[in-house]
Design an enzyme around this catalytic site. Structure first.
Site, PDB file in Angstrom:
ATOM      1  N   ASP A   9     -15.979  -4.495  -6.089  1.00  0.00           N
ATOM      2  CA  ASP A   9     -14.779  -3.751  -5.658  1.00  0.00           C
ATOM      3  C   ASP A   9     -15.222  -2.340  -5.275  1.00  0.00           C
ATOM      4  OD1 ASP A   9     -12.002  -3.151  -5.252  1.00  0.00           O
ATOM      5  OD2 ASP A   9     -11.871  -2.298  -7.255  1.00  0.00           O
ATOM      6  N   SER A  10     -14.268  -1.564  -4.760  1.00  0.00           N
ATOM      7  CA  SER A  10     -14.561  -0.157  -4.463  1.00  0.00           C
ATOM      8  C   SER A  10     -14.626   0.671  -5.743  1.00  0.00           C
ATOM      9  CB  SER A  10     -13.464   0.399  -3.559  1.00  0.00           C
ATOM     10  OG  SER A  10     -12.211   0.300  -4.225  1.00  0.00           O
ATOM     11  N   CYS A  73     -11.399  -7.423  -4.299  1.00  0.00           N
ATOM     12  CA  CYS A  73     -10.752  -6.312  -3.601  1.00  0.00           C
ATOM     13  C   CYS A  73      -9.983  -6.896  -2.426  1.00  0.00           C
ATOM     14  CB  CYS A  73     -11.822  -5.344  -3.103  1.00  0.00           C
ATOM     15  SG  CYS A  73     -11.199  -4.016  -2.054  1.00  0.00           S
ATOM     16  N   GLU A 151      -7.617   4.406 -11.584  1.00  0.00           N
ATOM     17  CA  GLU A 151      -8.936   4.969 -11.928  1.00  0.00           C
ATOM     18  C   GLU A 151      -8.784   5.976 -13.072  1.00  0.00           C
ATOM     19  OE1 GLU A 151     -12.102   4.408 -10.597  1.00  0.00           O
ATOM     20  OE2 GLU A 151     -11.412   2.891  -9.187  1.00  0.00           O
ATOM     21  N   CYS A 187      -3.418  -5.309  -4.501  1.00  0.00           N
ATOM     22  CA  CYS A 187      -4.601  -4.454  -4.653  1.00  0.00           C
ATOM     23  C   CYS A 187      -5.051  -4.679  -6.085  1.00  0.00           C
ATOM     24  CB  CYS A 187      -4.256  -2.983  -4.441  1.00  0.00           C
ATOM     25  SG  CYS A 187      -5.586  -1.861  -4.961  1.00  0.00           S
ATOM     26  N   HIS A 189      -6.546  -2.949  -8.136  1.00  0.00           N
ATOM     27  CA  HIS A 189      -6.314  -1.837  -9.075  1.00  0.00           C
ATOM     28  C   HIS A 189      -4.941  -1.948  -9.760  1.00  0.00           C
ATOM     29  CE1 HIS A 189      -9.758   0.151  -7.224  1.00  0.00           C
ATOM     30  NE2 HIS A 189      -9.681   1.112  -8.137  1.00  0.00           N
TER      31      HIS A 189
HETATM   32  N1  DGL Z   1      -9.100  -2.461  -5.256  1.00  0.00           N
HETATM   33  C1  DGL Z   1      -9.000  -2.443  -3.849  1.00  0.00           C
HETATM   34  C2  DGL Z   1      -8.052  -3.523  -3.328  1.00  0.00           C
HETATM   35  O1  DGL Z   1      -7.876  -4.531  -3.961  1.00  0.00           O
HETATM   36  C3  DGL Z   1      -8.859  -1.168  -3.068  1.00  0.00           C
HETATM   37  C4  DGL Z   1      -8.790   0.150  -3.704  1.00  0.00           C
HETATM   38  C5  DGL Z   1      -9.252   1.253  -2.764  1.00  0.00           C
HETATM   39  O2  DGL Z   1     -10.465   1.512  -2.761  1.00  0.00           O
HETATM   40  O3  DGL Z   1      -8.420   1.790  -2.003  1.00  0.00           O
HETATM   41  O4  DGL Z   1      -7.520  -3.407  -2.269  1.00  0.00           O
END
Ligand code: DGL
Length: 267
Positions: A9-10, A73, A151, A187, A189
């Protein structure tokens, strides 16, 4: 020793996918890779993501030789999954916005898709909506703020329902939003903030995400041997890999340990 799987993931979002994978398959070796040098993905262009993600995953695969890669992600998956599959000689599981389960469970036939700006504008979401939610009103909202808040929460900061409420209103304030009863957390997150989102809801709402489905897909692809090891108790320790050293990575150590990631390194 069998090869690990690589979960990518990012940032920390992929932990919402890693959790169900580790519950189902505790015997798997895990490398969790977060591209914090490229974070956030959700405000980047399609071209940037399509170039960055396959190249980085290529380096990670060369280094860790995983038996399978999970792109945990939605942003990277909806934009770059086909590029990644073309570039890598290993099975790749992507993350699909949970439009189908949201539509299956909606009684009001109004569903929300809460993702990053980059994800909610993808034609892929149009196709999912047409295929699985044709009789639903599908509302979309892109939020960078929720990514930042997730985060912060995992770095030990306090995040409240008041903090996340404006992002939920991005859906409920749209025409028809007062009838919305299901939200796809598109997302990775966002499931990390599910308690706060539920507390912020001003109407009956349920949330759904792809984590459990991805875990089942991984188990299926790895076959019965990986499944058998699921019964054998204590999960193996995993490692976290970041693309840049910084204070935020240090602050995440405790949360990473909570997901069985005992060591951290920089690529
Ligand atoms: N966790 C990521 C997603 O599922 C993206 C978060 C990000 O870096 O903007 O889209």
């Amino acid at each position: 020793m069998t090869a690990p799987i690589l979960v990518f993931d990012s940032g920390v979002g992929g932990l919402s996918v890693l959790g169900p994978i580790r519950s189902l398959l505790p015997g798997l070796g895990i490398v969790y890779a977060a591209d914090n040098a490229g974070f956030p993905y959700g405000t980047r262009s399609e071209a940037e993501i399509a170039a960055r993600v396959p190249a980085l995953l290529g380096r990670l695969v060369e280094r860790f030789r995983p038996q399978l890669v999970v792109i945990a992600c939605n942003t990277a998956s909806t934009i770059a999954l086909s590029h990644v599959r073309a570039a890598l000689d290993v099975a790749v599981v992507g993350t699909v916005p949970a439009v189908k389960p949201a539509a299956e469970r909606s009684l009001s036939r109004v569903i929300g898709v809460l993702g990053t700006a980059a994800t909610v504008r993808q034609a892929y979401v149009d196709r999912l909506s047409a295929e699985f939610a044709g009789d639903c009103l599908v509302l979309r909202h892109g939020s960078a703020r929720l990514v930042t808040l997730a985060e912060a929460k995992l770095a030990g900061e306090t995040v409240t329902a008041e903090d996340v409420a404006p992002e939920l209103r991005g859906l409920t304030d749209q025409p028809g939003g007062d009838r919305m009863d299901m939200v796809a957390l598109a997302c990775t997150h966002f499931p990390l903030l599910q308690d706060e989102l539920a507390a912020a809801a001003t109407q009956p709402l349920a949330f759904v995400d792809g984590g459990a489905g991805i875990a089942r897909r991984v188990a299926h692809l790895l076959g019965p041997d990986a499944g058998q090891r699921a019964g054998q108790g204590v999960p193996l320790p995993g490692r976290a890999v970041f693309t840049r050293a910084d204070a935020h990575v240090d602050a995440l150590a405790r949360a990473l340990q909570g997901f069985g990631l005992d060591s951290t390194e920089i690529l």
